[in-house]
Design a protein around this motif. Structure first.
Motif, mmCIF file in Angstrom:
data_model
loop_
_atom_site.group_PDB
_atom_site.id
_atom_site.type_symbol
_atom_site.label_atom_id
_atom_site.label_comp_id
_atom_site.label_asym_id
_atom_site.label_seq_id
_atom_site.Cartn_x
_atom_site.Cartn_y
_atom_site.Cartn_z
ATOM 1 N N ARG A 1 23.741 90.528 85.555
ATOM 2 C CA ARG A 1 22.424 89.936 85.429
ATOM 3 C C ARG A 1 21.824 89.889 86.831
ATOM 4 N N ILE B 1 18.983 88.920 89.558
ATOM 5 C CA ILE B 1 17.848 88.062 89.856
ATOM 6 C C ILE B 1 16.989 88.792 90.874
ATOM 7 N N ALA B 2 15.701 88.889 90.585
ATOM 8 C CA ALA B 2 14.804 89.579 91.511
ATOM 9 C C ALA B 2 14.849 88.855 92.852
ATOM 10 N N ASP B 3 14.693 89.576 93.931
ATOM 11 C CA ASP B 3 14.697 88.979 95.260
ATOM 12 C C ASP B 3 16.065 88.548 95.744
ATOM 13 N N SER B 4 17.073 88.875 94.962
ATOM 14 C CA SER B 4 18.417 88.548 95.404
ATOM 15 C C SER B 4 18.763 89.439 96.593
ATOM 16 N N ARG B 5 19.498 88.892 97.552
ATOM 17 C CA ARG B 5 19.833 89.691 98.727
ATOM 18 C C ARG B 5 21.140 90.436 98.504
ATOM 19 N N GLY B 6 21.072 91.734 98.335
ATOM 20 C CA GLY B 6 22.262 92.534 98.109
ATOM 21 C C GLY B 6 22.472 93.533 99.226
ATOM 22 N N ARG C 1 29.579 98.583 105.603
ATOM 23 C CA ARG C 1 29.217 97.706 104.483
ATOM 24 C C ARG C 1 30.097 96.455 104.416
ATOM 25 N N CYS D 1 28.513 93.901 106.837
ATOM 26 C CA CYS D 1 27.144 93.457 106.600
ATOM 27 C C CYS D 1 27.131 92.130 105.850
ATOM 28 N N ILE D 2 26.318 91.193 106.351
ATOM 29 C CA ILE D 2 26.233 89.906 105.658
ATOM 30 C C ILE D 2 24.910 89.750 104.920
ATOM 31 N N CYS E 1 21.905 89.512 105.749
ATOM 32 C CA CYS E 1 21.059 88.414 106.209
ATOM 33 C C CYS E 1 19.593 88.840 106.260
ATOM 34 N N GLY E 2 19.372 90.154 106.384
ATOM 35 C CA GLY E 2 17.994 90.616 106.372
ATOM 36 C C GLY E 2 17.312 90.585 107.731
ATOM 37 N N TYR E 3 18.037 90.266 108.770
ATOM 38 C CA TYR E 3 17.435 90.201 110.100
ATOM 39 C C TYR E 3 16.944 91.590 110.528
ATOM 40 N N GLU F 1 13.713 92.428 108.949
ATOM 41 C CA GLU F 1 12.600 91.766 109.611
ATOM 42 C C GLU F 1 12.179 92.475 110.871
ATOM 43 N N MET G 1 25.081 95.357 94.628
ATOM 44 C CA MET G 1 26.206 94.963 95.476
ATOM 45 C C MET G 1 26.945 96.232 95.851
#
Lengths: 282, 301, 131, 358, 562, 109
Positions: free
Chosen positions: F29, F31-36, F73, F76-77, F79-81, F84, F97
Motif C-alpha cells: 500500500r 502513501i503518496a509523498d512517502s520518502r522511498g 542504496r 542512503c537514508i 532524507c531528501g537533502y 533539495e 523501496m
C-alpha cells in the motif's frame, strides 16, 4: 475395544490432533489479536524444520531427559486411552513432566534453571487438583479405571461441577497459557526468554513440541471424561475447554507464581474439596 | 517440500541502532504486517532461531554480543542486516565508537536498506533470507552425506578464524575431562593463533568448504612436532583425526625422521589413537595443575 | 523559541559542593551535568531547574589535565551517572562518586574520546568515500 | 539465603534495546541490581565537529528513532535561539502537530511493550494496531514513518495542506475511539491492575531528588512538563501537566494513557488555530554562543547544551535525554521487586537506551 | 529386669540433675515410680501368653534392622575414622563407646520387634531412648547436649504413656502380652491402644513432638541414618501399626490418623524451606512416618498393607540418602544442598546413588510412591476428607525432592572427580543399599506376597494389594526408567556443545559472562525456598499448634474412655 | 473483577476479520509523498557534485570526468537533502523501496 488397539489409535491420532489443535490455537489467537495468523499446519512446519536444524546443547545428556519426557508422555496418554487407572495416569504424567524439568536443570543455564524451578512450582500448583479430579471421579463412579468411568451412565460434570471447574483452571497451567505461562511461554517475550525450554534446540525442541501435543490430547480426553455419558457432549466440551483456554490466554496478563500457587490451591480446596465433601456426605 | 521455507524463526538484536529499525522490526509482527503469516516467530533466543536480524551499526561492545549470539544460532543460519546503519554504519559511521556495519563482525547474508527500514522491506529481507536458509541447509546435508568427500589440504590465513572457533568447540570435551575450563587452547585469541601461523603449518579437513578438522605441525631439526589435532564433535569417530595426523606426517620433508606429539594424561581416546598410529609414550611432565603432558614419539618408517 | 535562555554562573571547584547543596536546599532539581573541552578550558556545566526556571553553574578546569572534580553525589545521588560519564568521556577524575563504574561505564573503543580535540586527519581517515 | 544471579541482557526478548542488568535474586525477589550500559554508545555528539550545523539536523533526528522528531526540533530550536531566528508561526504549529503525533505513536508503542512485558500479547497487538493509524498520518504528512525528516533550522521542510489537515482531524476521531478501547482495558482490566498496582512505588521526594522527568516524575506527583514553558505553538495552546500521586507502575500507565488524549486534544487545537503563511525563514550566517534548550519528549524533558563559536561547526553538542535522568529511579525501584516485575519496571520508565547513550 | 530399669532410670535422674533438667527428672519419676510400685505389687502375676512374638511383621522389621543396621555399622567404621581425624578433630574420640552403643541399640531393636511381653518391649523401648540420647550428645558440645536432652524429654513423654498403657492393659485384660492386647475386645483396650499410639507418635517424632528429631541431626550421620530414620523411629510406627485393628473405626483412631496426616503435610511443606540436606531428610522422615501413622490410625487392611510397605521402602531409601549425605558432607565440608551442584561430575557414582534414593522417595514407579498410592486409596475408601492433607502434602514433597535432584545434575563448571577419596566400607554399604532400594522396587510384589500380605491376612483375614494390571504397568514404567542409562550409548552424537544462553554476554570459555562494571561473573544459581510464602519456621510453628490441638483431642478421647 | 473488556475487543476483531495488509502476498500500500528510494535522471545531470558534498551519509559518488553518478542504496537514508540542493532537479524521491540485496554493490548510472 481392545486396550492395545486403543493405545495404537492414540499413538497415531494424538500427534495429528494435537498438532492441529496447536495450529487452531495459533490461528485463533492471531484472529483475536486482529491478525491473519499462520496457516493451520504451521505447527507441523515448525516441527519439521526443527527436526532439520542443528542440535545445540550445553550438556550432552540433557537431550536424553527430553527423549524420556516424550516417550513417557506418549505412554501416559496411552495408559489413559487404554482405560487404565487414573491415579496411575497422574503418576506417569508427573514422571514425564519431571524428566523435562531434570533436562532443564541439567542444561545449567540461569534461564532454564529458573524455568525448571517455576515448572516445579506449577506442578506443585496443579498436582493437588489433578489428584482431586481423579478422586472425585472415583467417588462418583466407584472406580479409578478410565474404562469404567467412561462407561458410567451419569454425566459426571453434573455431579462434579466444582471438580470440573478446578480442572479447567489446571488446564490453563498445563497448556502453558496466560495467565500461568510462567515456566515457559508460547511467545518468547517474557522475563525468562523461553524459560525451561531455553537451552533445547533442534530436534530436541521438536520432541518437546510433539510431547506437548500428546499431553494436550490427553488433557482434553480427560475433559471428555466428564461428559463421557454422551460422547457428542464430551467432544463438544473438550473443544469448548480448548477454546476457553485460548480466549482466556488472550484476555489475561501473566500473573506471578505466588498468585498462581495460592489461586490453584484455593481452587482445589474450595471447588475440588467442596465438591468431594458434598459427594461424600450428601 | 523445503523444510525451512515455512517456518523462519527470527531473533532480533539491536546493535547500536537509533531504535527506528528496531521498532519497525517489531512492527512486522503486529497486526498490519503480521509476519507470522509466513511462519515467522520472534524467538528472542538464539538457540531457537534461524534468522538473525541485526539493526544498527556495531561498536566494540555490541560486536561481542553479536558474535556471541551468532555462534549460538544453530546451523543453518542467516544474518540479515536491517537498515542503513547495519549495512554500512550509516550516518554514524564517522563516530569514534562505531566500527561499521554488521559485516565487520559476522558474515551477513542479506542487506536491507532504508533509514529506517520499512516493515515491508524487512519482510522482503526475511523472505530473501529464507531462500538462503534453504540453500545452506542443502549444503549442510550434502556435507553430512558427503563425508567421503572430505578434503585435506593446507589451511590458509583466511581459515584461521574458523579454525579458532572450531578449536574452542572441540576443547569443550577436553575441559570436561580435566575439570578445568581454563585450558590454554580455549583461551587462545585470534591474534595469538595468527601469530602461530609464522611458526606452524596448518592442515585442515573440510567438506564443501566447511572446516571440520585441523592440525598444526612444526619442524625442528629432524623432528616434526604435531600439535592440536582437532575434529568437530559431530564428525568424530570417523577417522578424520587419524587421517589428519598421517597427512601431517606426510607433509613433513624427508629429513624429518622422527615425529613427536603430546596429549593430556586423561585423554584416553587420544592416547589409544596415537598408539594405534605407532606412537609410543616416552615421557610425561607436569603442565598445568590439572593436566600432565604425555609425550609420544614415532620414527619414520 | 525557548523563552528560557538560562544563566551561566562561574563557580570555583572548591566551592562547588557547597553551592550545589545550597541549590538543593532551595529546591532546585539537577537537570544535567555536561562538560566541554574547549581550547581555553575544560568546562563542566551543572544545570538546575526550579519550576521551569533554569540556572547553570560553570566550573572551569585548566586545559592541561589531570582534571579533578569533587563529586556531588552526596547531594544529588543521581549525579553518579553523569560523573561516570565525565570520567569515561572527558578523563575528569571525580572524587567520591558513590556509584563508581571505574571507567567501565561506556567502555568506548577510543579511551576518553572527548578529552582532547581530535586531529582532523584521524577522523578523515575513517570517513573516506568515493566511487 | 543463597542467590541466583541472572545476566539480564544485553540481548533479551523483553528488552527492546540492549542494556545489561546483573540481577541477584533470592527466590524471585531482586535483592541487588547493577546496570551496565554502553552497548549503543556511538559518540554522535562529536559528529558536530564534522557536520555543519545545518546538516547536523539529520544526525540529531537519529539520536533516537522513537522521539526522532522532537530531537530534531529541539536542536533546531537551540540553533534558532542562538542565531535569533524568528520561526514562522505556521512552522511552529506544524512542529507542534508532528511533535504530538510522535508522542502519540511513542506512547502507544510503550503501551504495547508494557503489555508485552507482563505477557499480555493481545493487548500488545491491539496497541500497535492503533499505532499504525498514527504512523499512516505521519507518513502521509512527512513521508517517513518513524524518522520524519521534516524539521530544519528556521522552519520545516514540508507543509501540510488544508485538505490533509482536515483528513487528519477526521482520522483523529477514529484514533481517539480506538485508543479509548485500549486504554479502558489498560486501566480497567483486573489482571493488568494486579500486575501494576503497588509495583515499583516511587515517592514524590525520591522522584524529585533523583531528577526524574516526564511521565515517570508526573506519576509520582511532580507537576513538571516542559510544554508549559511555551515553546513552539505551546505559547498559544496551554498544557496542564497530568499528575498522579501514587507513584506506582499503574500511575505511570495512567499518566501516559491520559496524555494520549491530551495530545489528541492539542493536535485538534493546533489544526483549528494554525495560521497560514510561510513555513520557513531563510537562515544565513553561523551560530555563536551557548545555550541550554529543553523540550518535552514523550519520555520527558530533554536538555540540549549547544556551544558555538561562529563557525559552521558547533564546538560542543551535548544531549541529556529523559531516560538518562530516569535511570537512577529504575535502579532505585528494582531491589525488592519480583523477578517477574523487572521487565515491567524497566518499561515503566519507558527506557530509550539509544538516546541515553547517544 | 526391674533392676536394670531402675538403674537406667537412676542414670537419667543423675544426668538430669547434673545438667539441671528438672523436666527430665520429673518425667522419669512419673513413669518410673508407678511402674516400680506396680511391678512390685504384682510381681510374678505379670504374664504374657508367650514372651516372643515372631510373625511376618517382626520378620520384616528384623530384616530391615539386620540389613540396614549392618550396612550402617560397616559404613560407620570408615566414616567415624574420618569424622575424628579430618573433620571434627575437636571432638573427643570415643569410638569404642560409639560402636558399643550402636550394637547395643541394634540388640534393643531386635528386642522391640520380637517382644510380646509389653514389659520387655517397654524396657527395650527405653534402652533405645537412652542410646539415642547418648549418641545425639556424642559431640559433647552445648548444642548436642541440649538437643539430646530435648530428644530425651520428648521420648520420656512417650515412655510415660507407654508405662500408663501397660498398667491399663493389665487392669483391663489381666495380661501384658501384645498379642493378648490385639486380640482382646477393641472396646476394652482402646484406651491403652491409644496410649501406646501416643508413645509411638513421640518415638516417631510426629507433630507436635517433631522438634527432637530435627535436633537429633547434630549426631554423626550413621546415627541419623540408623536411629533417626530407618530403625528407632520405626519402632514408633511399628507399635501404631500393631494397634491398627483396635484403632480402626474409632474416634481415637481418627485423631491418630489426623496426627499422621498433618505431620505429613506440614513437615513436607516445612522441608521446602530449608536447604540443609540432613534437615530435609529429617522433615521427610517425619512426613513419611506420618503417612504410616495415618495408616495405623485408619486401621483398615488396605491401610495396614500400605503402612508396612512404607516402612520397608522408607527405611531402605532414607538410609541410603543419609549415608550419601554423610559422604558428601565429608567431601564438600557442607551439607547444604546448594553446594551439591556438579556432584554428578565430582562424585558420579555417589550422585547416581543419591538419585536412586531420591527417586525411591517420591517418584513413580518406585517404592514410596506405591505406598503413597495405596494410602490414598485406603483413605478415600474410609475418610475421603483425610485425603486433603495427603494430596496437599505430596505436592511440596515433589518440589523439595526435585530441586535437590536438579541441583545434583546441574553443572556450571567442570569439576575434578574426587570420588576415589571415599573409603571401601562406605562404598560397600552404599552399593548394598542402592541395590536394595532398586531391588525392593523390582521385587516389590514378591515382598508384598511373602512378607506383607500374610501378616495383614493374619490380622484381618484379607489384605490390600495392587491390581495385577497396575502392577504390570508399574513394571513397564520401571523398565522404561531403567532404560535411561542405555541412552548413554548415544552420548554426545549429533549435537554441538556450546555455552548456555546468557543474554549474549558470554565471555571466555565456560559459563561466564560480562557483568556490570566490567567484571566477569561465573554462574550462580540457587533453588527457591519459597521463604515468602511458606517460611520453614512459620510452617513448623503451625504444625506444632495443630499437633497440640490434636493431642488435646487425643487426651479428650482418653478421658472419655476412662 | 473486569476481564471482559479485552475479551470483547478480541472477539470483535475475530468476527470483523484481521487488520492485516497482506504484504508480500498482496501489493504494497503506497502513501503518496512517502520518502522511498532516490531516483536519478541522468539526462539533466551536470555532475556538479553538490549532492555528494551535502549527502549526510556519503552515499552518493560523482565522477565528473567519466560522467558517472553512483549511489550506495544501503547507505542512503532517503532524507531528501540532495533533492533539495540539486541545481538541475535531476534527483527525486520515489515511493518505491530498494529491494534487499545479498551484496553491497553501488548502483552506478
Amino acid at each position: 475395544m481392545n486396550p492395545l488397539l486403543r493405545f495404537a489409535i492414540y499413538l497415531i491420532l494424538a500427534p495429528l490432533i494435537g498438532g492441529l489443535l496447536a495450529g487452531i490455537d495459533r490461528k485463533l489467537s492471531a484472529r483475536l489479536q486482529a491478525r491473519q495468523g499462520p496457516p493451520l499446519w504451521q505447527p507441523f512446519y515448525d516441527v519439521r524444520k526443527l527436526w532439520n536444524k542443528e542440535n545445540i546443547v550445553v550438556r550432552r545428556s540433557q537431550d536424553f531427559y527430553v527423549f524420556f519426557f516424550l516417550i513417557l508422555m506418549v505412554f501416559t496418554g496411552g495408559l489413559f486411552f487404554a482405560g487404565s487407572d487414573l491415579l496411575l495416569v497422574v503418576f506417569a504424567l508427573t514422571l514425564a513432566a519431571i524428566f523435562l524439568v531434570l533436562g532443564a536443570y541439567k542444561a545449567s543455564s540461569p534461564y532454564s534453571f529458573i524455568g525448571a524451578e517455576r515448572e516445579l512450582l506449577q506442578m506443585m500448583a496443579y498436582e493437588p487438583m489433578i489428584l482431586v479430579t481423579a478422586v472425585g471421579m472415583y467417588l462418583a463412579t466407584g472406580s479409578f479405571y478410565v474404562n469404567d468411568i467412561a462407561a458410567h451412565s451419569g454425566v459426571l460434570a453434573l455431579r462434579l461441577p466444582g471438580v470440573l471447574l478446578g480442572f479447567l483452571f489446571c488446564l490453563l497451567i498445563k497448556f502453558r497459557k496466560s495467565p500461568f505461562d510462567l515456566s515457559s511461554s508460547h511467545h518468547a517475550h517474557q522475563e525468562l526468554v523461553r524459560g525451561i525450554l531455553t537451552e533445547f534446540s533442534g530436534s530436541t525442541l521438536a520432541m518437546i513440541e510433539v510431547a506437548h501435543w500428546f499431553e494436550n490430547v490427553l488433557l482434553l480426553g480427560w475433559v471428555y471424561l466428564f461428559f463421557a455419558a454422551s460422547p457428542a457432549a464430551g467432544i463438544a466440551a473438550a473443544l469448548g475447554a480448548f477454546l476457553l483456554v485460548i480466549v482466556v490466554d488472550n484476555a489475561c496478563a501473566r500473573l506471578t507464581w505466588p498468585t498462581m500457587l495460592k489461586g490453584a490451591w484455593a481452587t482445589t480446596l474450595v471447588l475440588g474439596f467442596g465438591n468431594i465433601l458434598f459427594l461424600t456426605y450428601f | 517440500m523445503p523444510a525451512f521455507a515455512k517456518s523462519p524463526w527470527v531473533i532480533h538484536y539491536d546493535a547500536s541502532s537509533c531504535n527506528g529499525c528496531d521498532i519497525e522490526t517489531l512492527a512486522c509482527l503486529t497486526p498490519l504486517y503480521d509476519a507470522e503469516r509466513l511462519g515467522v516467530v520472534n524467538t528472542g533466543n538464539p538457540k531457537h532461531a534461524d534468522i538473525f536480524l541485526v539493526t544498527g551499526a556495531v561498536n566494540a561492545q555490541s560486536g561481542d554480543v553479536i558474535r556471541n549470539i551468532y555462534h549460538q544460532l544453530p546451523e543453518p543460519k542467516v544474518v540479515v542486516a536491517v537498515g542503513a546503519c547495519a549495512a554500512s554504519g550509516g550516518i554514524f559511521r564517522e563516530c569514534y565508537n562505531i566500527h561499521g556495519g554488521v559485516d565487520t563482525v559476522v558474515p551477513v547474508d542479506v542487506y536491507v536498506g532504508g533509514c529506517a527500514a520499512r516493515p515491508e522491506a524487512i519482510i522482503d529481507g526475511i523472505v530473501r533470507a529464507v531462500q538462503i536458509l534453504e540453500v545452506k541447509h542443502k549444503a549442510t546435508q550434502a556435507a553430512a552425506r558427503g563425508i567421503d568427500k572430505l578434503v585435506y589440504e593446507p589451511a590458509l590465513a583466511g581459515d584461521i578464524p574458523e579454525i579458532l572457533a572450531l578449536q574452542k568447540v572441540t576443547y569443550r570435551s577436553e575441559a570436561e575431562i580435566y575439570g578445568d575450563d581454563s585450558l590454554p587452547a580455549m583461551q587462545q585469541t585470534l591474534a595469538e593463533i595468527e601469530a602461530d601461523l609464522a611458526q606452524w603449518t596448518f592442515l585442515k579437513a573440510s567438506i564443501n568448504g566447511k572446516i571440520v578438522g585441523s592440525i598444526r605441525g612444526r619442524i625442528e631439526g629432524a623432528t616434526g612436532y604435531i600439535r592440536r589435532c582437532i575434529v568437530h564433535p559431530y564428525f568424530r569417530g570417523r577417522g578424520i583425526a587419524r587421517r589428519l595426523i598421517t597427512e601431517m606426517e606426510r607433509s613433513f620433508p624427508p629429513q624429518v625422521v622422527r615425529f613427536e606429539t603430546l596429549t593430556g594424561h586423561k585423554s584416553r581416546r587420544n592416547l589409544a589413537m596415537c598408539e594405534k598410529l605407532g606412537y609410543r609414550v616416552f615421557k610425561t611432565e607436569e603442565y598445568l595443575p590439572t593436566v600432565q603432558w604425555v609425550h609420544l614419539q614415532k620414527e619414520r618408517k | 523559541m525557548s523563552p528560557d535562555p538560562g544563566s551561566f554562573t562561574a563557580v570555583e571547584t572548591a566551592a562547588l559542593v557547597a553551592e550545589v547543596r545550597l541549590l538543593r536546599d532551595a529546591g532546585w532539581r539537577l537537570v544535567q551535568i555536561g562538560a566541554a573541552a574547549l581550547p581555553t578550558a575544560m568546562e563542566v556545566i551543572y544545570s538546575f531547574d526550579l519550576g521551569g526556571k533554569i540556572t547553570n553553574r560553570r566550573v572551569s578546569l585548566p586545559v592541561e589535565g589531570p582534571h579533578r572534580l569533587p563529586s556531588i553525589t552526596s547531594v544529588y545521588a543521581a549525579a553518579a551517572l553523569y560523573e561516570n560519564e565525565l570520567h569515561d568521556l572527558f578523563r575528569i577524575q571525580v572524587e567520591g562518586n558513590i556509584l563508581d563504574f571505574k571507567g567501565k561505564f561506556y567502555r568506548t573503543t577510543v579511551p576518553f574520546p572527548f578529552a582532547s580535540r581530535p586531529s582532523a586527519p584521524a577522523l578523515a581517515a575513517k570517513a573516506g568515500t568515493n566511487p | 539465603m543463597a542467590r541466583t544471579i541472572i545476566p539480564f541482557g544485553p540481548q533479551h526478548p523483553v528488552l527492546p534495546e540492549p542494556i545489561h542488568l546483573d540481577l541477584a535474586i533470592e527466590d524471585e525477589k531482586v535483592v541487588d541490581v547493577l546496570p551496565s550500559v554502553g552497548f549503543i554508545h556511538r559518540g554522535l555528539e562529536r559528529l558536530v565537529e564534522r557536520k555543519d550545523f545545518q546538516e547536523f539536523v539529520y544526525v540529531a533526528e537519529r539520536i533516537c528513532g522513537i522521539c526522532s522528531f522532537i530531537h530534531g526540533q529541539t536542536y533546531c530550536q537551540g540553533i534558532e535561539e542562538l542565531m535569533q531566528v524568528e520561526v514562522p508561526a505556521r512552522a511552529q504549529y506544524l512542529r507542534t502537530i508532528w511533535g504530538e503525533l510522535s508522542r502519540l505513536h511513542s506512547h502507544l508503542l510503550w503501551l504495547g511493550l508494557l503489555a508485552d512485558s507482563f505477557g499480555f500479547e493481545s493487548l500488545f497487538m491491539h496497541s500497535w494496531r492503533v499505532r499504525e493509524r498514527i504512523l499512516d498520518q505521519i507518513e502521509a504528512t512527512t513521508g517517513g514513518r518513524v524518522i520524519f525528516g521534516s524539521c530544519k533550522i528556521g522552519g520545516v521542510r514540508r507543509d501540510i495542506s488544508p485538505e490533509a489537515l482536515a483528513v487528519m482531524r477526521k482520522e483523529l476521531d477514529v484514533i481517539e475511539r480506538d485508543m479509548r478501547e485500549i486504554v479502558d482495558v489498560f486501566l480497567g482490566d483486573s489482571s493488568v491492575k494486579r500486575r501494576l498496582q503497588g509495583v515499583g512505588v516511587l515517592s514524590r521526594d525520591d522522584a524529585y531528588i533523583l531528577g526524574c522527568v516526564g511521565p515517570t516524575a508526573r506519576a509520582s506527583g511532580v507537576a513538571q512538563d516542559m510544554r508549559s514553558l511555551g515553546y513552539a505553538a505551546f505559547r498559544d495552546i496551554k498544557v496542564e501537566p497530568i499528575v498522579r500521586t501514587e507513584g506506582d507502575s499503574y500511575a505511570r500507565c495512567v499518566v501516559r494513557c491520559a496524555e494520549l488524549f491530551q495530545s489528541v486534544d492539542i493536535i485538534r487545537q493546533a489544526i483549528d488555530r494554525i495560521p497560514p503563511g510561510a513555513i520557513e525563514t531563510k537562515v544565513t550566517g553561523f551560530p555563536d554562543g551557548e545555550i541550554l534548550v529543553r523540550t518535552e519528549q514523550p519520555r520527558g524533558e530533554v536538555a540540549y547544551y549547544l556551544r558555538a563559536n561562529g563557525s559552521r561547526n558547533l564546538q560542543r553538542f551535548r544531549v541529556r535525554t529523559p531516560t538518562f535522568a530516569n535511570l537512577p529511579a529504575l535502579v532505585r525501584m528494582l531491589p525488592g521487586a519480583n523477578l517477574a516485575d523487572v521487565p515491567v519496571l524497566v518499561l515503566t520508565i519507558d527506557p530509550c537506551i539509544s538516546c541515553t547513550e547517544r | 529386669m526391674l533392676v536394670l530399669e531402675i538403674a537406667m532410670g537412676l542414670y537419667i535422674v543423675v544426668l538430669g540433675i547434673r545438667h539441671r533438667r528438672p523436666l527430665v527428672v520429673l518425667l522419669l519419676l512419673v513413669q518410673l515410680l508407678p511402674m516400680v510400685g506396680w511391678e512390685l505389687r504384682h510381681g510374678e502375676g505379670l504374664q504374657a501368653h508367650g514372651d516372643l512374638l515372631a510373625d511376618r511383621l517382626s520378620a520384616l522389621m528384623a530384616l530391615i534392622n539386620g540389613v540396614v543396621g549392618g550396612s550402617i555399622c560397616l559404613y560407620a567404621l570408615g566414616y567415624m575414622r574420618e569424622y575424628h581425624t579430618a573433620h571434627h578433630p575437636e571432638v573427643r574420640d570415643r569410638r569404642p563407646l560409639f560402636f558399643s552403643l550402636l550394637f547395643f541399640f541394634l540388640a534393643a531393636m531386635f528386642g522391640i520387634v520380637f517382644s510380646n511381653n509389653l514389659l520387655w518391649l517397654y524396657f527395650f523401648w527405653e534402652v533405645t531412648t537412652l542410646c539415642s540420647f547418648v549418641l545425639i550428645a556424642y559431640k559433647q558440645d552445648e548444642e548436642s547436649i541440649g538437643n539430646a536432652f530435648r530428644a530425651l524429654t520428648y521420648n520420656l513423654i512417650g515412655g510415660a504413656a507407654f508405662a500408663g498403657a501397660i498398667i491399663w492393659v493389665h487392669r483391663a485384660t489381666g495380661s501384658i502380652g501384645l498379642t493378648d492386647l490385639i486380640h482382646a475386645a477393641p472396646a476394652l483396650v482402646i484406651g491403652p491402644a491409644l496410649l501406646l499410639s501416643l508413645a509411638g507418635i513421640t518415638k516417631s517424632a510426629q507433630l507436635p513432638f517433631s522438634r527432637w528429631l530435627l535436633g537429633a541431626m547434630v549426631a554423626p550421620t550413621p546415627v541419623s541414618a540408623l536411629l533417626h530414620s530407618s530403625t528407632m523411629v520405626k519402632a514408633g510406627v511399628y507399635l501404631v501399626l500393631r494397634m491398627a485393628p483396635i484403632l480402626h473405626g474409632t474416634a481415637g483412631g481418627i485423631v491418630v490418623a489426623l496426627v499422621g496426616a498433618s505431620s505429613f503435610a506440614l513437615a513436607s511443606l516445612a522441608a521446602v524451606g530449608t536447604s540443609d540436606a540432613k534437615k530435609v531428610l529429617a522433615y521427610s522422615t517425619v512426613a513419611n512416618l506420618g503417612l504410616i501413622i495415618l495408616c495405623g490410625g485408619i486401621g483398615t487392611h488396605e491401610a495396614v498393607w500400605a503402612g508396612v510397605l512404607l516402612i520397608l521402602f522408607h527405611a531402605v531409601a532414607k538410609c541410603l540418602l543419609f549415608l550419601c549425605v554423610g559422604v558428601v558432607e565429608h567431601r564438600l565440608h557442607s551439607r547444604d544442598i546448594e553446594r551439591m551442584s556438579g556432584l554428578v561430575l565430582s562424585m558420579p557414582r555417589l550422585s547416581i546413588m543419591l538419585q536412586i534414593g531420591i527417586a525411591g522417595m517420591f517418584l513413580a514407579p518406585f517404592g514410596m510412591l506405591i505406598g503413597k498410592w495405596a494410602v490414598l486409596k485406603a483413605v478415600i475408601d474410609t475418610y475421603p476428607i483425610i485425603a486433603l492433607p495427603i494430596i496437599f502434602g505430596s505436592a511440596p514433597t515433589l518440589f523439595f525432592w526435585m530441586k535437590w535432584m536438579g541441583k545434583l545434575l546441574e553443572v556450571t563448571h567442570p569439576i575434578p572427580n574426587i570420588e576415589h577419596e571415599i573409603g571401601r566400607g562406605e562404598w560397600f554399604a552404599l552399593t548394598l543399599l542402592s541395590c536394595t532400594t532398586a531391588l525392593t522396587c523390582i521385587a516389590f510384589p514378591l515382598v508384598s506376597a511373602w512378607l506383607v500380605e500374610p501378616y495383614v491376612i493374619g490380622v484381618y483375614g484379607r489384605s490390600g494389594h495392587l491390581a495385577h494390571g497396575n502392577f504390570v504397568i508399574m513394571t513397564i514404567m520401571l523398565a522404561m526408567v531403567a532404560l535411561f542409562p542405555l541412552s548413554f550409548f548415544n552420548y554426545g552424537r549429533r549435537v554441538k556443545v556450546l555455552d548456555p544462553y546468557l543474554g549474549g554476554a558470554n565471555v571466555e570459555s565456560g559459563a561466564r559472562y560480562q557483568g556490570a562494571v566490567g567484571q566477569v561473573h561465573a554462574l550462580q544459581m540457587s533453588n527457591y525456598t519459597l521463604a515468602g510464602l511458606v517460611p520453614e519456621a512459620g510452617v513448623f510453628r503451625v504444625g506444632i499448634g495443630v499437633g497440640l490441638a490434636l493431642l488435646a483431642a487425643l487426651a479428650a478421647c482418653l478421658l472419655l474412655l476412662r | 473483577m473486569s476481564y471482559l473488556g479485552i475479551t470483547a475487543l478480541n472477539l470483535k476483531w475475530a468476527l470483523k476479520g484481521p487488520a492485516t495488509r497482506g504484504y508480500p502476498l498482496a501489493p504494497r500500500r503506497v502513501i503518496a509523498d512517502s520518502r522511498g528510494a532516490l531516483a536519478f535522471a541522468k539526462a539533466n545531470c551536470i555532475y556538479c557534485s553538490v549532492c555528494r558534498k551535502k549527502c549526510p551519509t556519503g552515499a552518493i559518488g560523482v565522477n565528473r570526468n567519466q560522467k558517472k553518478w553512483a549511489i550506495d542504496r544501503l547507505r542512503c537514508i532517503s532524507c531528501g537533502y540532495c533533492v533539495e540542493v540539486c541545481p538541475k532537479d535531476c534527483l527525486s524521491l520515489t515511493t518505491y523501496m530498494s529491494p534487499p540485496t545479498v551484496t553491497k554493490d553501488r548502483e552506478v548510472f
